[in-house]
Design an enzyme around this catalytic site. Structure first.
Site, PDB file in Angstrom:
ATOM      1  CE  LYS A 197      -3.909  -2.196   0.015  1.00 18.41           C
ATOM      2  NZ  LYS A 197      -4.729  -2.252  -1.202  1.00 18.41           N
TER       3      LYS A 197
ATOM      4  CB  SER B 230      -3.103 -10.843   3.345  1.00 20.11           C
ATOM      5  OG  SER B 230      -1.977  -9.999   3.448  1.00 20.11           O
TER       6      SER B 230
END
Length: 327
Positions: A46, A269
């Site tokens: 991100k 994740s």
């Protein structure tokens, strides 16, 4: 001093790739390489999105350092990226996120100087979005960064991540596997590869407990950073060859194996994505194929989560040597 960068803004991206050597096992006939987005300055994929949001909004005159307030609803990593880059640029940052996100994420956000607003777990990411919108309405000179909607999300991966993977592999990969939080990574990389004429297939990964891309219903799960409970506007589902679902327990188990067997400290994740890549590579028809999987974030920010619960107890109860043994 040409080797010294001007700021943290200049060290986002260009992350390394490595082969997985142990966790795939003998049953996996494909080679699997991972793109270590955990090597970005704030340790997640991100960081690219945070860079794009701020850079492109400044170019368009939408925000001004020292004046504008950046507001976002986040499960953690986008918020951390915005907080890091906002601090470097001089922006106030207000972030809303579900109370279920890890303590490390809250601490990181506060360490970068961001204001953190927790929302009820029962409301999920949609609740965090609703609160962020209300904050924007009440805050002068605010800018809602819209990670789930903004076109710069997929754009930055088309402009950077895609070319990086292509260069590292000479474009010779058969599958690209990515988790879906906002959908920007898989969408942007797929766009780039298809423009190069590649026949690479793109695979999304989502929690088995919340399989919305697969056509199921949203539900609670433990894979932080993916499975928002809705299909993001950024995700172009038409680019996907398939979607693989991974149970939270399997994601956690693989996340625990990665540091012990590959020396790679990854998040939950990442465990889900690697598990999906191994399952894909274990299909008979994929023997000899090359798969690239994304490792979205570094594992250290998950130490307070279920993934490290047993390890935490073990460390808390480690025996202490007697003074005599240390003399």
């Amino acid at each position: 001093m040409s080797g010294v960068k001007n700021s943290v803004f200049d060290i986002v991206g260009n992350t390394p790739m490595v082969w997985l050597n142990k966790v795939p096992g003998d049953a996996c006939g494909a080679r699997i390489a991972v793109k270590l987005e955990s090597e970005n300055p704030a340790k997640s994929v991100k960081d690219r999105l945070g860079w794009a949001i701020i850079n492109y909004a400044e170019e368009e005159g939408k925000i001004t350092p020292g004046k504008s307030t950046l507001v976002e609803a986040t499960s953690g990593n986008t918020g951390i990226a915005l907080a890091m880059l906002g601090a470097a640029k001089g922006y106030k940052v207000i972030l809303t996120m579900p109370e279920t996100m890890s303590l490390e994420r809250r601490c990181l956000l506060k360490a970068y100087g961001a204001e953190v607003v927790l929302t009820p777990a029962s409301k999920g990411v949609k609740g965090a979005i609703a609160k962020a919108l209300k904050i924007c309405e009440a805050t002068p000179d605010s800018f809602y960064t819209k990670q789930f909607e903004t076109p710069v999300n997929a754009r930055i991966h088309e402009e950077t991540t895609g070319p990086e993977v292509w260069k590292a592999t000479d474009g010779k990969i058969d599958y690209f596997v990515s988790g879906v939080g906002t959908g920007g990574t898989v969408t942007g990389v797929a766009r780039y590869f298809k423009k190069q004429g590649s026949e690479c297939k793109f695979v999304a990964v989502e929690p088995a407990e919340s399989p919305v891309i697969s056509g199921g219903k949203p539900g609670p799960h433990k894979i932080q950073g993916m499975g928002a409970g809705f299909i993001p506007d950024v995700l172009e589902t038409g680019l996907l060859a398939e979607t693989i679902t991974v149970p939270s327990a399997d994601a956690i188990a693989m996340g625990m194996r990665m540091p012990k067997e590959e020396g790679l400290m990854v998040g939950i994740s990442s465990g889900a994505i690697v598990k999906a890549a191994i399952d894909l590579g274990s299909r008979p028809e994929n023997k000899g194929k090359t798969i690239v999987a994304v490792v979205p974030s570094f594992g250290e920010r998950y130490l307070s989560t279920a993934m490290f619960a047993d390890l935490k107890k073990e460390c808390e109860n480690l025996p202490i040597c007697t003074p005599e043994e240390c003399s």
